[in-house]
Scaffold this motif. Structure first.
Motif, mmCIF file in Angstrom:
data_model
loop_
_atom_site.group_PDB
_atom_site.id
_atom_site.type_symbol
_atom_site.label_atom_id
_atom_site.label_comp_id
_atom_site.label_asym_id
_atom_site.label_seq_id
_atom_site.Cartn_x
_atom_site.Cartn_y
_atom_site.Cartn_z
ATOM 1 N N THR A 33 -9.305 -3.355 -8.340
ATOM 2 C CA THR A 33 -8.147 -3.005 -7.521
ATOM 3 C C THR A 33 -6.952 -2.792 -8.434
ATOM 4 O OG1 THR A 33 -8.939 -4.267 -5.624
ATOM 5 C CG2 THR A 33 -6.593 -3.752 -5.688
ATOM 6 N N VAL A 34 -6.286 -1.677 -8.235
ATOM 7 C CA VAL A 34 -5.088 -1.373 -9.012
ATOM 8 C C VAL A 34 -3.914 -1.211 -8.056
ATOM 9 C CG1 VAL A 34 -6.309 -0.320 -10.953
ATOM 10 C CG2 VAL A 34 -5.664 1.101 -8.998
ATOM 11 N N TYR A 35 -2.720 -1.469 -8.590
ATOM 12 C CA TYR A 35 -1.502 -1.348 -7.797
ATOM 13 C C TYR A 35 -0.636 -0.235 -8.391
ATOM 14 C CZ TYR A 35 -3.046 -5.853 -6.024
ATOM 15 O OH TYR A 35 -3.796 -6.851 -5.466
ATOM 16 N N ALA A 36 0.358 0.147 -7.646
ATOM 17 C CA ALA A 36 1.239 1.212 -8.105
ATOM 18 C C ALA A 36 1.846 0.831 -9.448
ATOM 19 C CB ALA A 36 2.340 1.471 -7.083
ATOM 20 N N GLY A 37 1.659 1.674 -10.455
ATOM 21 C CA GLY A 37 2.208 1.420 -11.776
ATOM 22 C C GLY A 37 1.228 0.788 -12.741
ATOM 23 N N ALA B 156 2.114 17.655 -19.387
ATOM 24 C CA ALA B 156 1.896 17.563 -20.832
ATOM 25 C C ALA B 156 2.714 16.404 -21.404
ATOM 26 C CB ALA B 156 2.277 18.860 -21.508
ATOM 27 N N ALA B 157 2.083 15.631 -22.326
ATOM 28 C CA ALA B 157 2.732 14.486 -22.966
ATOM 29 C C ALA B 157 1.962 14.151 -24.231
ATOM 30 C CB ALA B 157 2.775 13.295 -22.038
ATOM 31 N N PRO B 158 2.562 13.410 -25.149
ATOM 32 C CA PRO B 158 1.871 13.054 -26.393
ATOM 33 C C PRO B 158 0.603 12.260 -26.123
ATOM 34 C CG PRO B 158 4.228 12.608 -26.572
ATOM 35 C CD PRO B 158 3.967 12.910 -25.121
ATOM 36 N N ILE B 159 -0.365 12.414 -27.026
ATOM 37 C CA ILE B 159 -1.608 11.643 -26.914
ATOM 38 C C ILE B 159 -1.298 10.145 -26.945
ATOM 39 C CG2 ILE B 159 -3.768 11.079 -28.079
ATOM 40 C CD1 ILE B 159 -3.927 13.932 -29.048
ATOM 41 N N GLY B 160 -1.967 9.444 -26.058
ATOM 42 C CA GLY B 160 -1.775 7.992 -25.978
ATOM 43 C C GLY B 160 -0.724 7.559 -24.982
ATOM 44 N N THR B 161 0.014 8.507 -24.404
ATOM 45 C CA THR B 161 1.011 8.132 -23.397
ATOM 46 C C THR B 161 0.302 7.469 -22.214
ATOM 47 O OG1 THR B 161 2.439 9.993 -24.033
ATOM 48 C CG2 THR B 161 2.801 9.006 -21.859
ATOM 49 N N PRO B 162 0.793 6.304 -21.737
ATOM 50 C CA PRO B 162 0.106 5.603 -20.637
ATOM 51 C C PRO B 162 0.078 6.456 -19.365
ATOM 52 C CG PRO B 162 1.635 4.116 -21.740
ATOM 53 C CD PRO B 162 1.923 5.490 -22.278
ATOM 54 N N ILE B 163 -1.079 6.404 -18.658
ATOM 55 C CA ILE B 163 -1.259 7.044 -17.356
ATOM 56 C C ILE B 163 -1.451 5.929 -16.336
ATOM 57 C CG2 ILE B 163 -2.715 8.554 -15.979
ATOM 58 C CD1 ILE B 163 -3.437 10.031 -18.559
ATOM 59 N N ARG B 164 -0.705 5.951 -15.213
ATOM 60 C CA ARG B 164 -0.686 4.860 -14.236
ATOM 61 C C ARG B 164 -1.151 5.357 -12.870
ATOM 62 N NH1 ARG B 164 4.109 4.755 -17.166
ATOM 63 N NH2 ARG B 164 4.360 2.906 -18.505
ATOM 64 N N SER B 165 -1.627 4.394 -12.096
ATOM 65 C CA SER B 165 -2.013 4.715 -10.719
ATOM 66 C C SER B 165 -0.759 4.951 -9.897
ATOM 67 C CB SER B 165 -2.820 3.574 -10.117
ATOM 68 O OG SER B 165 -3.102 3.807 -8.773
ATOM 69 N N VAL B 166 -0.787 5.991 -9.075
ATOM 70 C CA VAL B 166 0.389 6.334 -8.304
ATOM 71 C C VAL B 166 0.594 5.380 -7.133
ATOM 72 C CG1 VAL B 166 -0.753 7.974 -6.751
ATOM 73 C CG2 VAL B 166 1.672 8.269 -7.264
ATOM 74 N N MET B 167 -0.506 4.832 -6.578
ATOM 75 C CA MET B 167 -0.440 3.922 -5.452
ATOM 76 C C MET B 167 -1.515 2.841 -5.600
ATOM 77 S SD MET B 167 0.037 6.570 -2.209
ATOM 78 C CE MET B 167 0.045 5.215 -1.028
ATOM 79 N N LYS B 168 -1.430 1.855 -4.700
ATOM 80 C CA LYS B 168 -2.461 0.829 -4.661
ATOM 81 C C LYS B 168 -3.785 1.445 -4.214
ATOM 82 C CE LYS B 168 -3.798 -3.425 -2.253
ATOM 83 N NZ LYS B 168 -3.427 -4.409 -1.209
ATOM 84 N N ALA C 195 0.819 -1.217 0.000
ATOM 85 C CA ALA C 195 0.000 0.000 0.000
ATOM 86 C C ALA C 195 0.849 1.262 0.000
ATOM 87 C CB ALA C 195 -0.924 0.011 1.215
ATOM 88 N N THR C 196 2.108 1.150 0.372
ATOM 89 C CA THR C 196 2.972 2.336 0.466
ATOM 90 C C THR C 196 3.858 2.521 -0.758
ATOM 91 O OG1 THR C 196 4.662 1.057 1.626
ATOM 92 C CG2 THR C 196 3.000 2.170 2.972
ATOM 93 N N ARG C 197 3.832 1.566 -1.635
ATOM 94 C CA ARG C 197 4.672 1.700 -2.829
ATOM 95 C C ARG C 197 4.068 2.731 -3.761
ATOM 96 N NH1 ARG C 197 5.182 -2.327 -7.925
ATOM 97 N NH2 ARG C 197 6.931 -1.290 -8.958
ATOM 98 N N CYS C 198 4.959 3.476 -4.437
ATOM 99 C CA CYS C 198 4.504 4.521 -5.354
ATOM 100 C C CYS C 198 5.233 4.428 -6.682
ATOM 101 C CB CYS C 198 4.740 5.923 -4.749
ATOM 102 S SG CYS C 198 3.760 6.279 -3.279
ATOM 103 N N GLU C 199 4.524 4.862 -7.736
ATOM 104 C CA GLU C 199 5.098 4.948 -9.079
ATOM 105 C C GLU C 199 4.678 6.291 -9.684
ATOM 106 O OE1 GLU C 199 7.067 3.057 -10.872
ATOM 107 O OE2 GLU C 199 7.241 1.327 -9.526
ATOM 108 N N MET C 200 5.571 6.837 -10.507
ATOM 109 C CA MET C 200 5.235 8.080 -11.204
ATOM 110 C C MET C 200 4.093 7.827 -12.174
ATOM 111 S SD MET C 200 5.981 11.188 -11.120
ATOM 112 C CE MET C 200 5.506 12.640 -12.073
ATOM 113 N N MET C 201 3.141 8.760 -12.237
ATOM 114 C CA MET C 201 1.928 8.572 -13.039
ATOM 115 C C MET C 201 2.189 8.549 -14.536
ATOM 116 S SD MET C 201 1.846 10.770 -10.375
ATOM 117 C CE MET C 201 1.737 12.366 -11.154
#
Length: 296
Positions: free
Chosen positions: A249-253, A196-208, A163-169
């Motif tokens: 349920t999603v996890y970091a990343g 800002a980023a190109p269209i289609g760039t993946p967006i990820r959950s920062v934490m669980k 639950a404490t692990r993090c990933e950049m979005m």
């Protein structure tokens, strides 16, 4: 005188045959003479036997009996054929020697074959033992590698599900707007940070966390909201698509969507907000540093 000659003529052996019984007596006498060997034949045979006896070392001048005569003849024959007997004996000896040599060759060949077979068996056993050792070592290494991989996977899974692990979005971004920034682009001060980023760039959950919303939200465009274990919600806005569903349920990343230009936006970017206890938004940058150790 003529009478005397006539009487003499009547008494001759030739005329005696005319007497009664004289014919049978004369015939017997003639048969006896034919069956009796002549003196010349007897003398010749005796001489031959004596010569034969003398040739083999006998000193007898005459033979006393037929048995002795036969013995002498046999001895003479053996003596006369001694040369042939010697040749025969030599041939037999040579054949025996040849057979002995052949037998020796066979024995030597068999011994060589036995030695070669024994050497081949030893080599095969050594190769089999080496192969068994290699297999055992390979199995041991594979087992150790499998255990190490399983341990690594378990550790990674534990870290991933922490639950404490993090990933950049997002990656490959640059910041175009910060929290509280004012201007004509917003109805009120900016409530998040724009990446800002190109269209289609993946967006990820920062934490669980758990997906509590995945829908089109007016000015936010396509929006996904994730509630984390401490009650804090993170919002991901202006996406071009959804990658998750409500209740998941999603996890970091884990990917939740992709960069887009939906809603109130002037270009493709991620509008990221942080709302403790699902309340009012706070500045995402200090929260990312303090809660996740991230420094965008």
């Amino acid at each position: 005188m003529s009478q005397h000659r006539a009487a003499a003529s009547r008494d001759t052996p030739g005329n005696a045959a005319r007497k009664p019984g004289a014919g049978r007596h004369g015939a017997k006498h003639r048969v006896a003479r034919r069956n009796t060997p002549s003196s010349t034949q007897v003398v010749g045979l005796t001489a031959a036997l004596a010569a034969a006896a003398g040739a083999v070392g006998f000193s007898h001048s005459s033979l006393a009996s037929p048995t002795q005569a036969n013995s002498a003849v046999n001895v003479a024959a053996l003596s006369m054929g001694s040369g042939q007997l010697s040749d025969l004996t030599t041939a037999r000896i040579e054949r025996r020697q040849l057979a002995t040599r052949d037998s020796s060759r066979v024995e030597l060949s068999g011994a060589d074959l036995t030695k070669k077979q024994a050497a081949a068996d030893r080599t095969a056993k050594a190769r089999a033992a080496k192969l068994d050792a290699t297999r055992a070592l390979t199995t041991k290494r594979a087992t150790a590698l499998a255990k190490a991989k399983a341990a690594a996977d378990a550790a990674e899974e534990k870290l991933r599900t922490s639950a404490t692990r993090c990933e950049m979005m997002i990656s490959g971004y640059h910041i175009t707007a910060t929290f509280g920034q004012g201007g004509g682009r917003w109805a009120r001060n900016h409530t998040g940070t724009d990446f800002a980023a190109p269209i289609g760039t993946p967006i990820r959950s920062v934490m669980k966390g758990e997906v509590v919303s995945a829908e089109f939200a007016g000015a936010y465009g396509r929006q996904v909201r994730v509630r984390h274990e401490d009650g804090t919600e993170t919002w991901y806005n202006h996406m071009s698509k959804f990658s998750v569903s409500v209740g998941e349920t999603v996890y970091a990343g884990d990917q939740v969507g992709a960069v887009g230009v939906t809603g109130n936006t002037t270009g493709p970017h991620l509008h990221f907000e942080v709302r403790p206890d699902a309340g009012e938004p706070i500045d995402p940058m200090p929260w990312l540093r303090s809660h996740c150790g991230l420094n965008p």
